[in-house]
Design an enzyme around this catalytic site. Structure first.
Site, PDB file in Angstrom:
ATOM      1  N   ASP A  73      -2.464   5.710  -3.003  1.00 15.71           N
ATOM      2  CA  ASP A  73      -2.862   6.684  -1.979  1.00 15.71           C
ATOM      3  C   ASP A  73      -1.691   7.595  -1.624  1.00 15.71           C
ATOM      4  O   ASP A  73      -1.868   8.573  -0.911  1.00 15.71           O
ATOM      5  CB  ASP A  73      -3.347   5.960  -0.711  1.00 15.71           C
ATOM      6  CG  ASP A  73      -4.798   5.518  -0.844  1.00 15.71           C
ATOM      7  OD1 ASP A  73      -5.494   6.008  -1.757  1.00 15.71           O
ATOM      8  OD2 ASP A  73      -5.234   4.679  -0.033  1.00 15.71           O
TER       9      ASP A  73
ATOM     10  N   CYS B   4     -10.120   1.725  -8.320  1.00 14.57           N
ATOM     11  CA  CYS B   4      -9.315   2.063  -7.133  1.00 14.57           C
ATOM     12  C   CYS B   4      -9.347   0.839  -6.233  1.00 14.57           C
ATOM     13  O   CYS B   4     -10.329   0.102  -6.216  1.00 14.57           O
ATOM     14  CB  CYS B   4      -9.950   3.262  -6.425  1.00 14.57           C
ATOM     15  SG  CYS B   4      -9.116   3.758  -4.908  1.00 14.57           S
TER      16      CYS B   4
ATOM     17  N   ASP C 104     -16.208  11.670  -2.265  1.00 13.20           N
ATOM     18  CA  ASP C 104     -15.574  10.397  -1.878  1.00 13.20           C
ATOM     19  C   ASP C 104     -16.365   9.731  -0.760  1.00 13.20           C
ATOM     20  O   ASP C 104     -17.538  10.045  -0.523  1.00 13.20           O
ATOM     21  CB  ASP C 104     -14.099  10.664  -1.511  1.00 13.20           C
ATOM     22  CG  ASP C 104     -13.188   9.488  -1.817  1.00 13.20           C
ATOM     23  OD1 ASP C 104     -13.164   8.542  -1.004  1.00 13.20           O
ATOM     24  OD2 ASP C 104     -12.506   9.505  -2.864  1.00 13.20           O
ATOM     25  N   ASP C 105     -15.717   8.851  -0.056  1.00 17.66           N
ATOM     26  CA  ASP C 105     -16.309   8.040   1.011  1.00 17.66           C
ATOM     27  C   ASP C 105     -17.065   8.908   2.031  1.00 17.66           C
ATOM     28  O   ASP C 105     -16.640  10.011   2.351  1.00 17.66           O
ATOM     29  CB  ASP C 105     -15.134   7.316   1.705  1.00 17.66           C
ATOM     30  CG  ASP C 105     -15.598   6.166   2.552  1.00 17.66           C
ATOM     31  OD1 ASP C 105     -16.811   6.009   2.719  1.00 17.66           O
ATOM     32  OD2 ASP C 105     -14.727   5.420   3.041  1.00 17.66           O
TER      33      ASP C 105
ATOM     34  N   LYS D 152     -16.077   6.546  -8.814  1.00 14.64           N
ATOM     35  CA  LYS D 152     -14.808   5.987  -8.318  1.00 14.64           C
ATOM     36  C   LYS D 152     -15.166   4.690  -7.606  1.00 14.64           C
ATOM     37  O   LYS D 152     -15.872   4.705  -6.603  1.00 14.64           O
ATOM     38  CB  LYS D 152     -14.147   6.982  -7.362  1.00 14.64           C
ATOM     39  CG  LYS D 152     -12.851   6.479  -6.739  1.00 14.64           C
ATOM     40  CD  LYS D 152     -12.212   7.554  -5.877  1.00 14.64           C
ATOM     41  CE  LYS D 152     -11.004   7.055  -5.119  1.00 14.64           C
ATOM     42  NZ  LYS D 152     -10.506   8.047  -4.149  1.00 14.64           N
ATOM     43  N   TRP D 153     -14.694   3.582  -8.145  1.00 12.31           N
ATOM     44  CA  TRP D 153     -15.038   2.233  -7.645  1.00 12.31           C
ATOM     45  C   TRP D 153     -13.866   1.730  -6.809  1.00 12.31           C
ATOM     46  O   TRP D 153     -12.842   1.352  -7.348  1.00 12.31           O
ATOM     47  CB  TRP D 153     -15.302   1.335  -8.833  1.00 12.31           C
ATOM     48  CG  TRP D 153     -15.612  -0.105  -8.547  1.00 12.31           C
ATOM     49  CD1 TRP D 153     -15.097  -0.912  -7.584  1.00 12.31           C
ATOM     50  CD2 TRP D 153     -16.528  -0.924  -9.274  1.00 12.31           C
ATOM     51  NE1 TRP D 153     -15.608  -2.161  -7.658  1.00 12.31           N
ATOM     52  CE2 TRP D 153     -16.495  -2.206  -8.690  1.00 12.31           C
ATOM     53  CE3 TRP D 153     -17.367  -0.716 -10.371  1.00 12.31           C
ATOM     54  CZ2 TRP D 153     -17.266  -3.260  -9.170  1.00 12.31           C
ATOM     55  CZ3 TRP D 153     -18.128  -1.779 -10.849  1.00 12.31           C
ATOM     56  CH2 TRP D 153     -18.081  -3.034 -10.245  1.00 12.31           C
ATOM     57  N   ASP D 154     -14.070   1.725  -5.511  1.00 11.85           N
ATOM     58  CA  ASP D 154     -12.979   1.382  -4.590  1.00 11.85           C
ATOM     59  C   ASP D 154     -13.096  -0.057  -4.098  1.00 11.85           C
ATOM     60  O   ASP D 154     -14.121  -0.721  -4.283  1.00 11.85           O
ATOM     61  CB  ASP D 154     -13.014   2.367  -3.404  1.00 11.85           C
ATOM     62  CG  ASP D 154     -11.656   2.592  -2.787  1.00 11.85           C
ATOM     63  OD1 ASP D 154     -10.750   1.766  -2.998  1.00 11.85           O
ATOM     64  OD2 ASP D 154     -11.500   3.602  -2.075  1.00 11.85           O
TER      65      ASP D 154
ATOM     66  N   TRP E  16       0.868  -1.179   0.000  1.00 13.32           N
ATOM     67  CA  TRP E  16       0.000   0.000   0.000  1.00 13.32           C
ATOM     68  C   TRP E  16       0.911   1.237   0.000  1.00 13.32           C
ATOM     69  O   TRP E  16       1.931   1.267   0.686  1.00 13.32           O
ATOM     70  CB  TRP E  16      -0.888  -0.001   1.260  1.00 13.32           C
ATOM     71  CG  TRP E  16      -1.624   1.299   1.405  1.00 13.32           C
ATOM     72  CD1 TRP E  16      -2.732   1.684   0.728  1.00 13.32           C
ATOM     73  CD2 TRP E  16      -1.267   2.395   2.262  1.00 13.32           C
ATOM     74  NE1 TRP E  16      -3.086   2.963   1.103  1.00 13.32           N
ATOM     75  CE2 TRP E  16      -2.210   3.421   2.043  1.00 13.32           C
ATOM     76  CE3 TRP E  16      -0.237   2.608   3.183  1.00 13.32           C
ATOM     77  CZ2 TRP E  16      -2.160   4.640   2.719  1.00 13.32           C
ATOM     78  CZ3 TRP E  16      -0.186   3.825   3.851  1.00 13.32           C
ATOM     79  CH2 TRP E  16      -1.143   4.822   3.622  1.00 13.32           C
TER      80      TRP E  16
END
Ligand code: GLA
Length: 728
Positions: free
Chosen positions: A545, A523, A363-364, A473-475, A196
């Site tokens: 990130d 993502c 975003d989230d 945005k597909w996380d 990460w």
């Protein structure tokens, strides 16, 4: 071009700069002959005569089977004298797994092969389908090879068919196998390893006797190891020498192996990770492997990268999207994390509009009970307590300001503290009675189950249908553990990993089809699922990130070994950087982010007037060069892993324009003589470099080069290069 010579029973496949040769030897086995620089069909007979000789001095040994241990093969088999790793292993009803696949027939068809339910090359000039049959069972194997005149990538896959009545179990189903001969030089292997926030670091090690294996056993392609391996001949560098790339167009658990045998030849193969893999094949059933993209370059790693970039852009990424001018995005994640309300978002949107950005991506944190990472995933309903007036209010505000709107989802995940989990606890991957592993406080939905995928498709679709959303945005923020599904019987649990990948593809296929006007960005906790399978659905992927202005040069460099710069989402973020704590100049962050699909990820309301001016300039600059980002050729000039500089250059296909971005990491009183030789220009053309007020021929810029500027820590430079109008 695929050429078959019926006399020698040989095949010669040729693309732009390479040829690939094989033949059916006297034992009926498909023997590998050649892969390298392009040769003509007239040389096919030579290949058979010179390279088709059996590895054993006694040709009769082939009939005694054992000699195949040294035979360069297109498909390694198990239990009949080839002791290197096998390519395909099928266990039959009686438990025996030995196999020997011999030639039955072949056909050459126009175009590409379409894979049902899996990403695949969208086109090809021709495809060779070679059908083999096992000596000891009713298992048939198709080896598929697709070639195109304008590409250096050969697309391979395999299909396993149970032509009998008895059930069998596939224990290993790799997509390809090929062999590189002993040339008495040392081959080395390049892999893209990481973690990460440190994705795709190129690691080069010599290959020696034994097996090098790279893999992911995390249920997706992973931050730790990209599904890509390159084998480098001795002397291969950035722009010179021969190398061979192996890329799996696959997002699931994978393995690629390079086995140096007793005679120093190398068998390279790869596909679905065979660790604990199993797939039941009833009589009449067919199993198709994911595709692999093999690339030969005679122009070093740079040549291989450019061939892959062209391949991904022309053959894999959605043609409607691939060359679309990318919106300059403002994403609120690092500006607000979970802590936002209408007012906070509106102030960022207002500033983004003033600065000339295109799309606001929320975003989230906008859904369910999601004020932190411990709850809400799976509840794809807007949290109206947090966002007064719901998404409509935010979208309305964006529209008023002339911005489009994008939204974050994490479709494959569920929080235990969510309505979805409370209603369907069994939809999360796990094993009854075993405490599940938690990561970021969340569990993974069991995408091997159709009803789970259907439900997520419906809930995500509802949001996309009811709101004016142009960007998703597909996380995906965790690894898969437990590797178990209650929906399959005990003897079919080996299918779990691949079925999960198929579930992901099913949802991606359905959503991208149902919403053709939505731009999907991939993502996975940063760049954890940056692979050729994901690129089929997501033209752009969040690269990492880690947005630090120094670390990013390495991540983007490593990613570019295989993937085009247009597929990398690259944002300018705040300093001190949230991941490293480092402060780099604003201009540097902008310059590095311009080598990709650029955007911003910081609280715009906190920018100084000077920084705002820089943002306007960066956006202005980007509009001048985005064509090069989308369509240009990449030349890597200074390696950030090896020294004090990073430098990359994009050159237009017609060589009339180029763009250079460089960074010097540390100010160093003694490090000022570094010459950069530009590349990719036309020797005969004259170019002007705007920032340096220099005019010179392509030959001089590439032959003599330019000195790197002297700069303070993490200082950067940008050069716009343009052909001087001959008449002017
Ligand atoms: C991941 C992504 C980030 C952000 C967060 C939200 O870490 O990589 O960009 O979307 O999730 O939780």
């Amino acid at each position: 071009m695929i050429y078959y010579n019926s006399q020698t029973k040989s095949f010669l496949l040729s693309g732009k700069n390479y040829s690939y040769g094989m033949y059916i030897n006297r034992a009926g086995l498909l023997q590998h002959l050649y892969w390298g620089k392009k040769i003509g069909a007239a040389d096919a007979a030579f290949l058979v005569a010179a390279h088709g000789l059996p590895a054993s001095p006694n040709p009769d040994d082939y009939n005694k089977e054992i000699a195949t241990d040294g035979m360069p093969s297109e498909c390694g088999s198990f239990g009949r004298g080839d002791f290197r790793p096998a390519t395909v292993v099928v266990r039959r009803k009686d438990g025996a797994a030995m196999s020997r696949f011999r030639y039955v027939s072949h056909k050459i068809v126009k175009g590409a092969l379409h894979l049902q339910g899996m990403p695949c090359a969208r086109k090809a000039d021709e495809t060779l389908i070679l059908t083999l049959k096992d000596d000891f069972s009713d298992i048939e194997l198709d080896l598929n090879y697709s070639v195109s005149e304008d590409s250096d990538v050969l697309v391979r896959s395999a299909v396993i068919r149970n032509a009998g009545k008895d059930a069998a179990e596939i224990a290993k189903a790799f997509s390809f196998c090929t062999e590189l001969p002993d040339t008495r030089g040392t081959y080395s292997a390049l892999r893209l390893a990481g973690s990460w926030a440190r994705e795709r670091t190129p690691v080069i090690t010599p290959l020696a006797e034994g097996t090098l294996r790279i893999e992911s056993a995390r249920g997706y392609s992973s931050h730790q190891m990209n599904p890509f391996l390159a084998v480098l001949s001795e002397g291969c560098g950035e722009e010179r020498g021969e190398c061979y790339g192996f890329n799996l167009l696959y997002s699931g658990s994978f393995a690629i192996t390079a086995d140096v045998s007793q005679n120093k030849s190398i068998r390279v193969q790869g596909g679905i990770n065979d660790y604990l893999f199993g797939w039941q094949l009833q009589g009449g059933d067919v199993f198709a492997t994911p595709q692999a993209a093999l690339c030969y370059s005679g122009e070093g790693l740079g040549g291989m990268s450019r061939a892959y970039h062209d391949f991904f852009r022309e053959y894999i990424i959605d043609p409607k999207r691939v060359y679309m001018r990318r919106p300059i995005v403002i994403n609120n994640w690092e500006a607000t994390y979970f802590d936002f309300d209408n007012e906070k978002l509106f102030s960022i949107i207002d500033e983004a509009a003033k600065l000339g950005m295109d799309t606001f991506v929320l975003d989230d944190g906008w859904f369910g009970k999601r004020d932190g990472d411990a709850s809400g995933l799976g509840d794809w309903f807007v949290n109206e307590r947090k966002l007064k007036g719901g998404l409509k209010a935010v979208i309305g505000h964006c529209k008023e300001k002339g911005l489009k709107f994008g939204l974050w989802f994490e479709p494959e995940m569920v929080s235990e503290d969510s309505d979805l989990y409370r209603a369907h606890p069994d939809w999360a991957i796990g094993k009854a009675g075993a405490e599940p592993c938690r990561s970021r406080n969340q569990l993974v939905l069991d995408f091997t189950r159709k009803e789970v995928v259907d439900y997520i498709f419906e809930t995500v679709s509802k949001i996309l249908r009811e709101n004016d959303i142009s960007y998703v945005k597909w996380d995906k923020n965790r690894d898969i553990t437990e590797n178990y599904t209650a929906s399959l019987p005990a003897d079919r649990q080996g299918e779990f990993w691949h079925r999960y990948a198929l579930g992901f593809y099913d949802l991606a296929e359905r959503l991208t089809k149902a919403f053709p006007n939505v731009f999907f960005e991939g993502c996975a906790g940063g760049g954890g699922r940056f692979d050729g399978g994901a690129l089929y659905y997501f033209p752009q992927i969040w690269t990492s990130d880690d947005t630090d202005g120094l670390e990013r040069t390495k991540i983007q460099w490593g990613t570019s070994v295989c993937y085009p710069v247009s597929s990398m989402s690259c944002h300018v973020s705040a300093c001190p950087n949230h991941q490293t704590g480092r402060t780099t100049p604003f201009a540097t962050r902008g310059a590095v982010a311009s080598l990709g699909a650029t955007g911003y990820e910081l609280d715009l309301t906190k920018l100084s007037e000077e920084e705002k001016m820089q943002v306007r300039e960066q956006i202005e600059n980007y509009k001048q060069i985005d064509e090069l980002v989308l369509k240009g050729d990449l030349y890597r000039l200074a390696d950030p892993f090896d020294g004090n500089y990073f430098c990359e250059m994009l050159v237009g296909k017609d060589k009339s324009k180029a763009y250079v971005v460089g960074e010097r990491f540390r100010a160093d009183p003694c490090d000022h003589d570094r010459v950069l030789k530009l590349r990719g220009l036309d020797e005969g053309k004259t170019y002007a470099i705007r920032e340096l007020n220099v005019t010179a021929s392509g030959a001089a810029l590439m032959g003599a080069g330019l000195f790197c500027p002297r700069l303070p820590d993490c200082g950067s430079w940008v050069w716009h290069i343009e052909e001087v109008n001959k008449k002017g």
